[in-house]
Write a protein that holds these residues in place. Structure first.
Motif, PDB file in Angstrom:
ATOM      1  N   LYS A  31      -7.012  -1.832   0.089  1.00 48.29           N
ATOM      2  CA  LYS A  31      -5.846  -1.940  -0.792  1.00 48.29           C
ATOM      3  C   LYS A  31      -4.616  -2.450  -0.046  1.00 48.29           C
ATOM      4  O   LYS A  31      -3.775  -3.119  -0.629  1.00 48.29           O
ATOM      5  CB  LYS A  31      -5.533  -0.601  -1.435  1.00 48.29           C
ATOM      6  CG  LYS A  31      -6.394  -0.277  -2.605  1.00 48.29           C
ATOM      7  CD  LYS A  31      -5.847   0.964  -3.284  1.00 48.29           C
ATOM      8  CE  LYS A  31      -6.746   1.405  -4.388  1.00 48.29           C
ATOM      9  NZ  LYS A  31      -6.249   2.617  -5.025  1.00 48.29           N
ATOM     10  N   GLU A  36      -3.635  -3.415  -5.400  1.00 38.62           N
ATOM     11  CA  GLU A  36      -4.318  -2.743  -6.514  1.00 38.62           C
ATOM     12  C   GLU A  36      -5.103  -3.715  -7.384  1.00 38.62           C
ATOM     13  O   GLU A  36      -6.137  -3.370  -7.928  1.00 38.62           O
ATOM     14  CB  GLU A  36      -3.285  -2.000  -7.361  1.00 38.62           C
ATOM     15  CG  GLU A  36      -3.897  -1.121  -8.429  1.00 38.62           C
ATOM     16  CD  GLU A  36      -4.677   0.052  -7.862  1.00 38.62           C
ATOM     17  OE1 GLU A  36      -5.701   0.414  -8.460  1.00 38.62           O
ATOM     18  OE2 GLU A  36      -4.268   0.606  -6.832  1.00 38.62           O
ATOM     19  N   GLY A  55      -9.196  -2.684  -7.069  1.00 38.10           N
ATOM     20  CA  GLY A  55      -8.572  -1.363  -7.045  1.00 38.10           C
ATOM     21  C   GLY A  55      -9.605  -0.317  -6.688  1.00 38.10           C
ATOM     22  O   GLY A  55     -10.383  -0.489  -5.755  1.00 38.10           O
TER      23      GLY A  55
END
Length: 107
Positions: A31, A36, A55
């Protein structure tokens, strides 16, 4: 993945088979790097995603129209534009065809 084994004379000697759970490849999703909404995926030329992660969501077995997906990726690459893929999120994507295998890896 598999490979044929040959004897020195070229005749068939057997097959080597290596099997890896496709979600293993998504384990490297980060991440901090991809954020995301970033994506990491392995798509087969048969239109089946071996793994796709964006994500916290990892999926396997999602089926798409391979020809349409590749056409969108190639057009986006030529135009320098973002593309919408399986989750309909617009993003810039880099992809590579895996030499010797009917797979595409993108992120």
């Amino acid at each position: 993945m598999s490979r044929r084994l040959n004897r020195r004379d070229g005749s068939f000697a057997g097959i080597v088979v290596v099997s890896v759970d496709p979600t293993h490849f998504a384990a490297y999703y980060n991440k901090a790097v991809l954020a995301e909404r970033g994506v990491l995926s392995v798509l087969g030329q048969d239109g089946v995603y071996r793994v796709r992660r964006s994500g916290d969501v990892t999926t396997t077995g999602l089926v798409v129209d391979y020809a349409k997906s590749m056409a969108r990726l190639e057009q986006a690459e030529r135009d320098g534009q973002a593309v919408r893929d399986a989750d309909n999120v617009e993003r810039y994507v880099a992809y590579r065809k895996v030499a010797g295998y009917p797979l595409i890896v993108d992120r």
